[in-house]
Design a protein around this motif. Structure first.
Motif, PDB file in Angstrom:
ATOM      1  N   THR A 132      34.154  36.916  40.059  1.00 38.97           N
ATOM      2  CA  THR A 132      34.913  36.786  41.306  1.00 38.97           C
ATOM      3  C   THR A 132      34.896  38.105  42.070  1.00 38.97           C
ATOM      4  O   THR A 132      34.691  38.128  43.295  1.00 38.97           O
ATOM      5  CB  THR A 132      36.359  36.353  41.001  1.00 38.97           C
ATOM      6  N   ASP A 148      34.281  28.077  41.598  1.00 39.55           N
ATOM      7  CA  ASP A 148      34.465  28.510  40.219  1.00 39.55           C
ATOM      8  C   ASP A 148      34.387  27.308  39.291  1.00 39.55           C
ATOM      9  O   ASP A 148      34.885  26.232  39.624  1.00 39.55           O
ATOM     10  CB  ASP A 148      35.829  29.207  40.092  1.00 39.55           C
ATOM     11  N   ARG A 166      39.604  40.856  32.068  1.00 39.43           N
ATOM     12  CA  ARG A 166      40.886  40.222  32.358  1.00 39.43           C
ATOM     13  C   ARG A 166      41.885  40.458  31.218  1.00 39.43           C
ATOM     14  O   ARG A 166      43.069  40.722  31.445  1.00 39.43           O
ATOM     15  CB  ARG A 166      40.699  38.716  32.589  1.00 39.43           C
TER      16      ARG A 166
HETATM   17 MG   LIG Z   1      36.805  34.350  38.455  1.00 40.97          MG
END
Ligand SMILES: [Mg+2]
Ligand SMILES: Nc1ncnc2c1ncn2[C@@H]1O[C@H](COP(=O)(O)OP(=O)(O)OP(=O)(O)O)[C@@H](O)[C@H]1O
Length: 310
Positions: free
Chosen positions: A88, A144, A256
């Protein structure tokens, strides 16, 4: 199309030589690429591909100015890789690059998943998909986990309707919309096998590798620095151990997971500071993450437990 018009039109006098450096400097692409290098840790193959695409588009732009180009380049892309590998983030950067080079008018990114495109009831899907496409025109549509659009087990799945509209727009509006399909490698591969129309419309496949432990540590230090925190040497060593344990656990999502771990570490640091109220706090203390803040993680105490957030 407007994007094509920006790139030079047929009625200008033919040009047979162009100063490459000036052209390169005019589009101000170098600072964007440098920023990408600086702010994103690792991802060497991804960065290389982005440079290649930027070079290709710069040359394409020059060719168009010279009146040489015959077809608009295929800019649709697929980004494959595990969770938290930067897909992203890179899509946002890519939109900026495409915009500077004049290949999209606006350079914004609309990020969607199946639910944004596919309706629950008959007749709802086409308007939903078209609305999203309208918003994305002149920029990048980032889809996505694109494979969720295709559900062959569901005989009359509305996803198919969205797929057909997307395929059509990807072909017809190539000059005004770049579609990036993202998802995990193996599932994307299956998706492309079942939907060859997508594969043939994609110009660039970019694979995002998992980060090494060393890269994850650098990412953590970069994230902390951005928020005005830093590890003490002991905390840094503890976080190295944290990474080693965490990456073997379920639901590990690369950068993440690091971001989430740091959020919890900051929470523990704050708790530690506030637990002793009667004193004067120094800036050094407020910015400093100590080993105890890291070591209290459940990753160490209950290695079998999955943390609340991946
Ligand atoms: Mg993403
Ligand atoms: N190379 C990197 N350097 C620094 N930070 C990074 C890097 N890659 C990812 N991050 C950070 O990690 C987080 C997750 O990245 P991102 O959302 O781009 O991953 P993703 O591949 O899209 O994940 P998902 O598949 O779960 O959607 C973001 O906060 C991003 O800023």
């Amino acid at each position: 199309m407007e994007a094509a018009a920006q790139l030079g039109s047929a009625d200008t006098a033919p040009i047979d030589a162009i100063d490459l450096r000036r052209e390169f400097e005019d589009v101000e692409i170098a600072p964007v690429l440098a920023q990408l290098d600086r702010e994103l840790v690792g991802l060497a193959p991804v960065k290389t591909r982005i440079r290649e695409i930027a070079s290709l588009l710069l040359v394409e732009r020059i060719r168009q100015k010279m009146g040489l180009a015959t077809t608009f380049p295929t800019l649709h892309m697929s980004f494959t890789g595990n969770p938290g590998t930067g897909k992203t983030t890179v899509a946002l950067r890519m939109a900026g690059i495409l915009h500077r080079l004049g290949f999209v008018r606006r350079g914004h990114v609309i990020s969607v998943t199946r639910d944004d495109l596919v309706g629950q009831y008959i007749g709802h899907t086409a308007p939903k998909t078209k609305e999203v496409l309208k918003k994305a025109m002149g920029g990048v549509l980032f889809i996505d986990e694109a494979y969720y659009l295709y559900r062959p087990e569901n005989e009359r799945d509305y996803g198919q309707e969205a797929i057909e509209i997307l395929l059509q727009i990807m072909e017809q509006q190539r000059e005004d919309l770049v579609v990036i399909l993202a998802g995990y490698g193996d599932r994307m591969e299956k998706f492309f096998q079942s939907n060859p129309g997508f594969r043939s419309r994609i110009g660039h496949h970019i694979d995002f590798p998992d980060y090494s432990s060393g890269e994850l540590l650098t990412i953590a230090e970069l994230m902390l620095e951005e928020q005005n925190y830093r590890f003490t040497p002991e905390a840094r060593a503890a976080f190295e151990r944290y990474i080693a344990v965490r990456r073997m656990q379920p639901l590990f999502s690369n950068a993440r997971s690091i971001r989430n771990a740091l959020d919890r570490i900051r929470l523990r640091q704050a708790n530690r500071l506030v637990s002793r109220l009667d004193r004067v706090l120094t800036a050094a203390e407020v910015t400093s993450i100590e080993a105890a803040d890291v070591l209290a993680s459940r990753v160490f105490t209950r290695p079998e437990a999955v943390e609340m957030q991946p």
